[in-house]
Design an enzyme around this catalytic site. Structure first.
Site, PDB file in Angstrom:
ATOM      1  CE  LYS A   1      -3.825   2.131   2.893  1.00  0.00           C
ATOM      2  NZ  LYS A   1      -4.873   1.615   3.800  1.00  0.00           N
TER       3      LYS A   1
ATOM      4  CB  SER B   1      -7.855   3.674   2.890  1.00  0.00           C
ATOM      5  OG  SER B   1      -7.138   3.285   3.838  1.00  0.00           O
TER       6      SER B   1
ATOM      7  CB  SER C   1      -8.334   0.961   5.789  1.00  0.00           C
ATOM      8  OG  SER C   1      -9.053   2.539   5.886  1.00  0.00           O
TER       9      SER C   1
END
Lengths: 496, 491
Positions: free
Chosen positions: B80, B155, B179
């Site tokens: 990420k 997210s 997330s």
């Protein structure tokens, strides 16, 4: 702005000052507060930095244990209670020399609280209450380039050096100090001097005001007797002991002028100017930033082990006041004499001079006499006057050996403070040694007698006091290099 | 050998270790897959082909030299874009960090390299990890491989979508309010949020320091556990890191895979039943509860009365911390700088830069947080939220006196269509309804696929006590044996 200031005596007769001091001390730890970067002074800009002290995205702080220990020791030396549990807090505001745009500090949970420091002013002990001692990180330094004044206004570029960012900083805040009246400026100075000595004795900082490792903000307010305390101003940029005293005095005068004219004092930050000795307004605290303090979530709470704190307390060194009392006895000084030594900031200088071989009396004579006078004239601290204790001891040894008389010694000392070399070198290079060759002196004496027959007659007729005039003449022809007593003896001998 | 991309991480590592394939071959297969499908998925913000192949060659060379390699050596991983990677762009999904190449690796990335995994690139995310759909990325949304008109969660939608699209067998996420888990749920993958402090935050670009937790994403529970083990453990550079060994999550996953949960007490949080869960999600959840019972688990209803205040507390604490954490993005030292034309003051340049560099959701949260921390409001907002946090922690502690772990649907709804919730922030925030309590408490949580609703994946969340991460892996692995992994339609 050019209001006429009232006389200081009148001000203190009408108003009562309340002062308060916030002092920042850079700790002499090897590494920064929250990372492993070195802390030594100097170095090319932005060479002592890493992701943490640059506040790069993703970086995290780790607290420096040595800095926490140093802060606790300062707190203990100032008779504070040490928190059993406390936290760091974020102080949020935008400024380019602050890498994260927040400063890791402490807010409502400082490490040390509620202490005091006793200081001597005019032979009396004044107890200064300590509100809190806390730990925080220093900011970087901004240099404004291209402007005439070095200030941000008019500058074409601003350069930031982050070497200082993250250096551990201890903030020591006094409680308000009322009741010192006309002595307020001296109390302020004595407090900072004492605090500096205490911290130096702990060995946790070099506390050099000129290098910024000890920085002072002075709060001042005035009120009419029996009325509530007045609005205070905070004077920043006070970078020497002398300036602390001057800043309080100047702010008292300025505020009195405003109040006398029926005005009111604005709560604000003011800047002290070394050259003029006065203050000018900075940012107004009434529109001050809301710092939005909250507990620093990147750090765990501090919980100093009480046993460790007790150990630190037991290991505190002899504090300066106790040390000074011991010196006063050893040097055989009265309270008053010791006070003048203190006022001159000469304790350590005399101590070092004695250690280098001088007698206490001689060391005190030089530091409080010639050198203090010179420091006052040039507006520097005594320690920065240009002579070292070792040089003073050497000078005195030349006097003791009869190579210099008092007047010549003073001439040599002038050479020392302007950096001409060691006393012996200056004496030799400038040919200042006492003339001990009696042959040469006898010739000078005879010359003086011949040139002043009337005075010679007076002496012959028993008016011995008139010999002074002839001594003066001889000293003049030998350019002061003769020993006055020897000259006088010679004159009396020739005319008896 | 395109099938390499369909294998689990454990299988790939086994083949590499046995010399049946090489790390380079595995890496090429995944890079080819990314090249083939990522224009439709947009899971990646940056693909580091050269770096990946170099790392793969290094693994192969070390193996050829007879070096003993770890259990994930040669396995590709997608990271990420919230974690710093030395020399590799790190944007956090924001324009304000466009083009920034960090001078240092995050601890997680260092550990990934040390484990011999091969970093393929950086995955898309909602800007600064603020969002539940990856639509708030400044670089365009990621699409759900199950239905590319739908969101992949957020997210960390990029990491989850990369797994579901077979672009990577492993991925790293970060979980502040859900997330990792919510994207896992809506993409039919596994996402675990470790105990707070169990994985290092050093190099994780902070959103909310007291909540952010990096963690593993995978297609199987065992893979997630292997990755968890590789990245977890104490880090002296993170003060909030727990100085204790990583719970034995791999052993727990293997134990769970035997399908036996005899003696395990699982609590169903009764308050979650009233919270507007979609019927299809509820049905899949209830079927899973039955499946868990069949595996031997004892199911009890548990009351956690303060969980209903978790979302409001979360939406005060996280924005407050974010308002301070994001202050450093001012154009002075790194990233975007706008308006430095010689006529603007420094303060104006900072302001113009932030105006241009931050997206609407980030600005909203900075504003909320700035307000909540301001003098006179602190006690009513931030202070009050911290008290709620304490009450939620007590609910968890009390519940774990009665049960070994808690279970719930991971999120109230399946993947929704792109654009469906962007106009109403509150509808978006509801995605974190069941995941945010765990973050406030600091314990671990995992989302594991538990069935389909209308052809879209549903996730079941297992929550365990702090530093008992192994328990949730055992339950999740057991459920996985009953439900099986979910296979998305071909892209």
């Amino acid at each position: 702005m050019t209001t006429t200031l009232p006389a200081y005596d009148e001000v203190v007769a009408r108003y009562e000052p309340v002062i308060g001091l916030e002092t920042h001390v850079e700790l002499g730890t090897n590494t920064k507060m929250f990372c492993g970067c070195p802390t030594d002074f100097g170095g090319e800009p932005n060479t002592r930095v890493c992701p943490v002290c640059l506040g790069l995205p993703g970086s995290l702080p780790v607290a420096n244990k040595a800095a926490i220990e140093a802060t606790i020791r300062i707190g203990l030396a100032l008779n504070c209670s040490i928190a059993q549990w406390c936290r760091f807090a974020r102080k949020n505001y935008f400024y380019p020399d602050m890498p994260k745009n927040f400063q890791i500090s402490q807010y409502d949970e400082p490490l040390c609280v509620d202490g005091y420091l006793d200081v001597e002013v005019n032979g009396e002990t004044v107890r200064i209450g300590i509100e809190r001692v806390h730990l925080e990180e220093d900011t970087g330094k901004t240099l404004h380039v291209g402007g005439a004044t070095g200030r941000i206004h008019g500058a074409t570029e601003s350069l930031v050096d982050y070497n200082r960012a993250g250096i551990p900083l201890v903030e020591i805040v006094t409680k308000p100090i009322p009741g010192s009246g006309a002595l307020a400026p001296e109390v302020a100075r004595a407090y900072v001097a004492e605090l500096r000595d205490v911290i130096r004795s702990l060995g946790v900082s070099d506390v050099r005001m000129e290098e910024g490792s000890l920085r002072c903000d002075v709060n001042t307010s005035l009120n009419l007797p029996g009325e509530e305390w007045g609005t205070r101003t905070e004077t920043k940029n006070v970078n020497s002991l002398r300036s602390v005293e001057r800043a309080v005095r100047s702010e008292m005068l300025r505020q009195a002028a405003v109040l006398d004219a029926g005005g009111r004092i604005t709560q604000e930050t003011r800047h002290f100017h070394e050259e003029s000795g006065d203050t000018t307004p900075g940012r107004s605290k009434e529109t001050a930033t809301d710092y939005r303090y909250f507990p620093e979530p990147d750090l765990v709470p501090l919980a100093p082990d009480p046993a460790w704190v007790a150990e630190l307390k037991a290991e505190l060194p002899e504090l300066p006041r106790v040390h000074r009392r011991r010196l006063q006895q050893a040097w055989g000084l009265s309270d008053l004499d010791m006070q003048s030594v203190l006022n001159a900031g000469a304790v350590e200088l005399i101590e070092a001079t004695v250690a280098a071989g001088a007698t206490p009396a001689a060391a005190r004579k030089w530091w409080l006499g010639e050198l203090s006078r010179r420091a006052n004239e040039t507006g520097v601290e005594l320690a920065d006057v240009g002579a070292t204790p070792r040089q003073v001891a050497e000078l005195q040894s030349l006097v003791d050996a009869g190579k210099l008389n008092d007047k010549l010694a003073r001439t040599v000392l002038e050479g020392v403070v302007v950096g001409e070399g060691s006393p012996t070198e200056i004496m030799t290079n400038r040919g200042l040694e006492v003339v001990s060759d009696t042959g040469a002196l006898t010739a000078a004496v005879d010359e003086a007698i011949a040139a002043n027959p009337e005075i010679a007659d007076k002496i012959r007729s028993g008016k011995v006091a008139a010999a002074g005039a002839l001594v003066g003449a001889v000293m003049k022809t030998t350019r002061g290099q003769a020993d006055a007593k020897t000259v006088r003896d010679l004159i009396l001998q020739r005319l008896s | 050998m395109t099938e390499l991309t369909k294998l689990s991480a454990a299988e790939i590592a086994g083949l590499v270790a046995a010399g049946e394939t090489s790390a380079v071959e595995v890496t090429r297969a995944h890079l080819d897959r990314i090249a083939a499908v990522d224009d439709r998925v947009h899971a990646f913000l940056h693909v580091d082909s050269d770096g990946a192949l170099a790392a793969a060659r290094d693994v192969d060379a070390r193996r050829a030299a007879g070096e003993e390699l770890g259990p994930l050596a040669g396995v590709p991983v997608a990271v990420k874009d919230v974690l710093t990677t030395k020399g590799v762009p790190t944007t956090v999904g924001s324009k304000i960090l466009e083009g920034w190449r960090p001078p240092y690796d995050s601890t997680i990335v260092q550990r990934l390299r040390a484990a011999g995994t091969v970093m393929l690139g950086k995955t898309n995310m909602d800007e600064f990890a603020m969002g539940s759909s990856t639509e708030y990325s400044a670089y365009g949304p990621t699409r759900n491989p199950w239905d590319t008109d739908r969101i992949p969660g957020g997210s960390g939608g990029g990491s989850a979508a990369a797994l579901a699209a077979y672009e990577a067998p492993l991925a790293i996420g970060s979980d502040t309010g859900g997330s990792i888990r919510q994207p896992g749920a809506v993409t039919g993958t596994v996402g675990a949020k470790p105990t707070y402090g169990g994985t290092s935050r050093y190099g994780l670009v902070a959103f909310s320091s007291s909540l952010d937790t990096p963690g593993p994403c995978a297609r199987t529970v065992l893979d997630a556990a292997l990755l968890h083990e590789a990245i977890g453990g104490h880090d002296p550079r993170d003060s909030t890191s727990i100085p204790a060994p990583v719970p034995d999550v791999v052993a727990a996953a293997k134990r769970g895979a035997t399908g036996d949960l005899t003696g395990v007490r699982l609590g169903v949080v009764s308050e979650f039943a009233d919270e507007g869960v979609e019927p299809g999600v509820l049905a899949a959840f209830n079927e899973s509860v039955d499946a868990l019972t069949k595996l031997g688990a004892e199911i009890v209803e548990v009351s956690c009365p303060h969980f209903r205040y978790a979302l409001p507390a979360y939406y005060l604490i996280a924005p407050s911390e974010c308002s301070s954490n994001l202050a450093r993005f001012d154009g002075v030292r790194f990233g975007l700088r706008v308006g430095d034309d010689g006529n603007r003051s420094l303060e104006e340049v900072m302001s113009v830069t932030r105006e241009a560099g931050f997206g609407p959701e980030v600005k909203r949260r900075i504003m909320i947080g700035t307000y909540a921390l301001s003098s006179g409001y602190y006690d009513a907002y931030y202070g009050q939220a911290q008290k709620v946090r304490t009450l939620i922690t007590r609910d968890f502690t009390a519940a774990f006196e009665r049960v070994d772990a808690l279970i719930s649907p991971t999120t109230p709804f399946v993947a929704f269509p792109l654009g469906a919730r962007t106009s109403d922030p509150y509808q978006m925030y509801l995605a974190d309804l069941f995941t945010s309590p765990t973050n406030l408490y600091g314990g671990p949580g995992i989302s594991v696929p538990c069935g389909l609703s209308g052809g879209l994946p549903v996730g079941l969340q297992v929550m365990a006590p702090t530093m008992a991460d192994d328990r949730m892996y055992r339950v999740a692995a057991a459920l996985e044996t009953a439900v099986g992994t979910l296979t998305p339609p071909e892209l």
